[in-house]
Motif scaffolding. Structure first.
Motif, PDB file in Angstrom:
ATOM      1  N   ALA A  42       0.847  -1.161  -0.019  1.00 29.27           N
ATOM      2  CA  ALA A  42      -0.135   0.093  -0.022  1.00 29.27           C
ATOM      3  C   ALA A  42       0.819   1.135   0.013  1.00 29.27           C
ATOM      4  N   ALA A  43       1.794   1.170   0.749  1.00 27.88           N
ATOM      5  CA  ALA A  43       2.902   2.255   0.950  1.00 27.88           C
ATOM      6  C   ALA A  43       3.365   2.787  -0.454  1.00 27.88           C
ATOM      7  N   ALA A  44       3.593   1.639  -1.359  1.00 22.95           N
ATOM      8  CA  ALA A  44       4.392   1.764  -2.619  1.00 22.95           C
ATOM      9  C   ALA A  44       3.475   2.603  -3.561  1.00 22.95           C
ATOM     10  N   ALA A  45       2.081   2.309  -3.362  1.00 24.12           N
ATOM     11  CA  ALA A  45       1.144   3.077  -4.186  1.00 24.12           C
ATOM     12  C   ALA A  45       0.710   4.465  -3.853  1.00 24.12           C
ATOM     13  N   LEU A  46       0.866   4.922  -2.607  1.00 23.91           N
ATOM     14  CA  LEU A  46       0.526   6.163  -2.057  1.00 23.91           C
ATOM     15  C   LEU A  46       1.104   7.526  -2.799  1.00 23.91           C
ATOM     16  N   PRO A  47       2.370   7.556  -2.724  1.00 23.17           N
ATOM     17  CA  PRO A  47       3.113   8.953  -2.972  1.00 23.17           C
ATOM     18  C   PRO A  47       2.540   9.608  -4.343  1.00 23.17           C
ATOM     19  N   SER A  48       2.654   9.000  -5.326  1.00 20.06           N
ATOM     20  CA  SER A  48       2.384   9.604  -6.535  1.00 20.06           C
ATOM     21  C   SER A  48       0.642  10.062  -6.852  1.00 20.06           C
ATOM     22  N   ILE A  49       0.156   9.173  -6.389  1.00 21.66           N
ATOM     23  CA  ILE A  49      -1.498   9.470  -6.508  1.00 21.66           C
ATOM     24  C   ILE A  49      -2.043  10.260  -5.428  1.00 21.66           C
ATOM     25  N   GLY A  50      -1.358   9.777  -4.380  1.00 16.62           N
ATOM     26  CA  GLY A  50      -2.025  10.651  -3.194  1.00 16.62           C
ATOM     27  C   GLY A  50      -1.650  12.045  -3.008  1.00 16.62           C
ATOM     28  N   VAL A  51      -0.566  12.492  -3.450  1.00 14.69           N
ATOM     29  CA  VAL A  51      -0.059  13.814  -3.428  1.00 14.69           C
ATOM     30  C   VAL A  51      -0.702  14.537  -4.657  1.00 14.69           C
ATOM     31  N   THR A  52      -0.656  13.910  -5.715  1.00 15.12           N
ATOM     32  CA  THR A  52      -1.263  14.698  -6.995  1.00 15.12           C
ATOM     33  C   THR A  52      -2.850  15.114  -6.781  1.00 15.12           C
ATOM     34  N   ALA A  53      -3.716  14.166  -6.000  1.00  8.80           N
ATOM     35  CA  ALA A  53      -5.128  14.206  -5.517  1.00  8.80           C
ATOM     36  C   ALA A  53      -5.117  15.409  -4.697  1.00  8.80           C
ATOM     37  N   TRP A  54      -4.316  15.281  -3.467  1.00  6.64           N
ATOM     38  CA  TRP A  54      -4.222  16.187  -2.665  1.00  6.64           C
ATOM     39  C   TRP A  54      -4.008  17.492  -3.131  1.00  6.64           C
ATOM     40  N   ARG A  55      -3.060  17.780  -3.745  1.00  6.52           N
ATOM     41  CA  ARG A  55      -2.678  19.084  -4.503  1.00  6.52           C
ATOM     42  C   ARG A  55      -3.898  19.687  -4.924  1.00  6.52           C
ATOM     43  N   ALA A  56      -4.691  18.657  -5.949  1.00  5.32           N
ATOM     44  CA  ALA A  56      -5.625  19.255  -6.822  1.00  5.32           C
ATOM     45  C   ALA A  56      -6.841  19.577  -5.915  1.00  5.32           C
ATOM     46  N   LEU A  57      -7.404  18.837  -4.956  1.00 10.36           N
ATOM     47  CA  LEU A  57      -8.401  19.152  -4.122  1.00 10.36           C
ATOM     48  C   LEU A  57      -8.266  19.871  -2.938  1.00 10.36           C
ATOM     49  N   ILE A  58      -7.396  19.894  -2.300  1.00 11.66           N
ATOM     50  CA  ILE A  58      -7.221  20.620  -1.038  1.00 11.66           C
ATOM     51  C   ILE A  58      -6.280  21.985  -1.191  1.00 11.66           C
ATOM     52  N   ASP A  59      -5.022  21.997  -2.136  1.00 12.77           N
ATOM     53  CA  ASP A  59      -4.413  22.994  -2.113  1.00 12.77           C
ATOM     54  C   ASP A  59      -5.118  24.133  -3.310  1.00 12.77           C
ATOM     55  N   ALA A  60      -5.291  23.565  -4.481  1.00 12.27           N
ATOM     56  CA  ALA A  60      -6.111  24.237  -5.647  1.00 12.27           C
ATOM     57  C   ALA A  60      -7.478  24.509  -5.471  1.00 12.27           C
ATOM     58  N   ALA A  61      -8.164  23.572  -5.136  1.00  8.88           N
ATOM     59  CA  ALA A  61      -9.633  23.907  -4.957  1.00  8.88           C
ATOM     60  C   ALA A  61     -10.405  24.411  -3.620  1.00  8.88           C
ATOM     61  N   LYS A  62      -9.427  24.180  -2.649  1.00  3.20           N
ATOM     62  CA  LYS A  62      -9.679  24.542  -1.066  1.00  3.20           C
ATOM     63  C   LYS A  62     -10.975  23.769  -0.833  1.00  3.20           C
ATOM     64  N   LEU A  63     -11.087  22.612  -1.127  1.00  3.52           N
ATOM     65  CA  LEU A  63     -12.291  21.717  -0.860  1.00  3.52           C
ATOM     66  C   LEU A  63     -12.826  21.816   0.741  1.00  3.52           C
ATOM     67  N   LYS A  64     -14.040  22.082   0.968  1.00  5.38           N
ATOM     68  CA  LYS A  64     -14.564  22.175   2.096  1.00  5.38           C
ATOM     69  C   LYS A  64     -15.683  20.899   2.249  1.00  5.38           C
ATOM     70  N   ALA A  65     -15.850  20.567   3.659  1.00  8.99           N
ATOM     71  CA  ALA A  65     -17.095  19.724   3.837  1.00  8.99           C
ATOM     72  C   ALA A  65     -18.508  20.310   3.287  1.00  8.99           C
ATOM     73  N   GLY A  66     -19.055  19.216   2.938  1.00  6.67           N
ATOM     74  CA  GLY A  66     -20.533  19.535   2.225  1.00  6.67           C
ATOM     75  C   GLY A  66     -20.442  19.992   0.996  1.00  6.67           C
ATOM     76  N   GLN A  67     -19.246  20.226   0.470  1.00  7.45           N
ATOM     77  CA  GLN A  67     -19.200  20.685  -1.152  1.00  7.45           C
ATOM     78  C   GLN A  67     -19.577  19.532  -2.103  1.00  7.45           C
ATOM     79  N   ALA A  68     -19.877  19.982  -3.266  1.00  7.24           N
ATOM     80  CA  ALA A  68     -20.046  18.939  -4.161  1.00  7.24           C
ATOM     81  C   ALA A  68     -19.028  18.701  -5.120  1.00  7.24           C
ATOM     82  N   VAL A  69     -18.338  17.420  -5.325  1.00  2.58           N
ATOM     83  CA  VAL A  69     -17.313  17.254  -6.101  1.00  2.58           C
ATOM     84  C   VAL A  69     -17.498  16.453  -7.214  1.00  2.58           C
TER      85      VAL A  69
END
Length: 221
Positions: A42-69
């Motif tokens: 599981a650890a081998a699969a995490l870094p690339s996909i996890g960081v990319t998705a986090w940067r998109a949703l949290i850093d770029a889109a500023k995702l908040k609870a209750g929002q529609a994605v």
């Protein structure tokens, strides 16, 4: 903070990493200590996909609870990571996948699961705070159709159009999965807490790595 024999998870530098190998040299600022409850697989699969998705949703889109994605291409690695992150942050998630993944997606407790082969339903016009295209197949018109006026569409496919829109439009953003130990730690914590299940489709010995990549490029699971 590291000692010989310590278990870690991380990446190698994008520009200097090689192909497949049994050992790798990487700076300490690109790795974190592996949570004991997290398997190496599981650890081998995490870094690339996890960081990319986090940067998109949290850093770029500023995702908040209750929002529609809306996640386009949710069957891929980044798409599945995005589902986990969005759900962990309390978002309402709609995905669009290929026919072969419809049954799997239906088991994830999502608001809605759509088929790639069918047109976008009219009732989704302006329905989403965040539209994340992991697949690169949404047109600019489709992204605008889906996104609220106050929302944002995020792309990771470095096309000329995506880059230009991210510069001139506040409703469009382009991100890259630049390694970050801070983000990786947050992803690893979610995984260790059972909030970031990693779907491993296949494993293979090092000698069969090229064949595995060839199958991946051909769309085989």
């Amino acid at each position: 903070g590291f000692a010989p024999g310590g278990e870690v998870v991380g990446t190698a530098p994008m520009k200097t990493s090689g192909p497949f190998a049994e050992a790798v040299i990487t700076p300490t600022d690109l790795v974190i200590k592996k949570p004991a409850s997290l398997s190496f697989l599981a650890a081998a699969a995490l870094p690339s996909i996890g960081v990319t998705a986090w940067r998109a949703l949290i850093d770029a889109a500023k995702l908040k609870a209750g929002q529609a994605v809306f996640i386009n291409g949710a069957a891929g690695g980044v798409g599945q990571a995005a589902i986990c992150i969005a759900k962990a942050f309390g978002a309402v998630v709609t995905v669009r996948v290929g026919p072969s993944w419809l049954a799997d997606a239906a088991k994830l407790g999502l608001a809605r699961v759509l088929n790639y082969n069918e047109p976008l339903p009219n009732d989704l016009k302006g329905a989403f705070d965040v539209v994340f295209d992991c697949h690169g197949s949404l047109t600019a018109k489709e992204e605008d159709f889906l996104t609220k006026h106050s929302g944002v569409a995020v792309d990771i496919d470095p096309t000329f159009g995506n880059l230009v829109r991210s510069i001139f439009s506040s409703r469009h953003s382009f991100v890259r999965g630049v390694p970050s130990p801070v983000i990786l730690q947050k992803i690893a914590d979610l995984a260790a807490a059972g909030q970031f299940p990693v779907a491993i489709s296949r494993t293979a010995p090092l000698s069969e790595a090229i064949a595995l990549i060839s199958d991946l490029e051909a769309g085989k699971r």
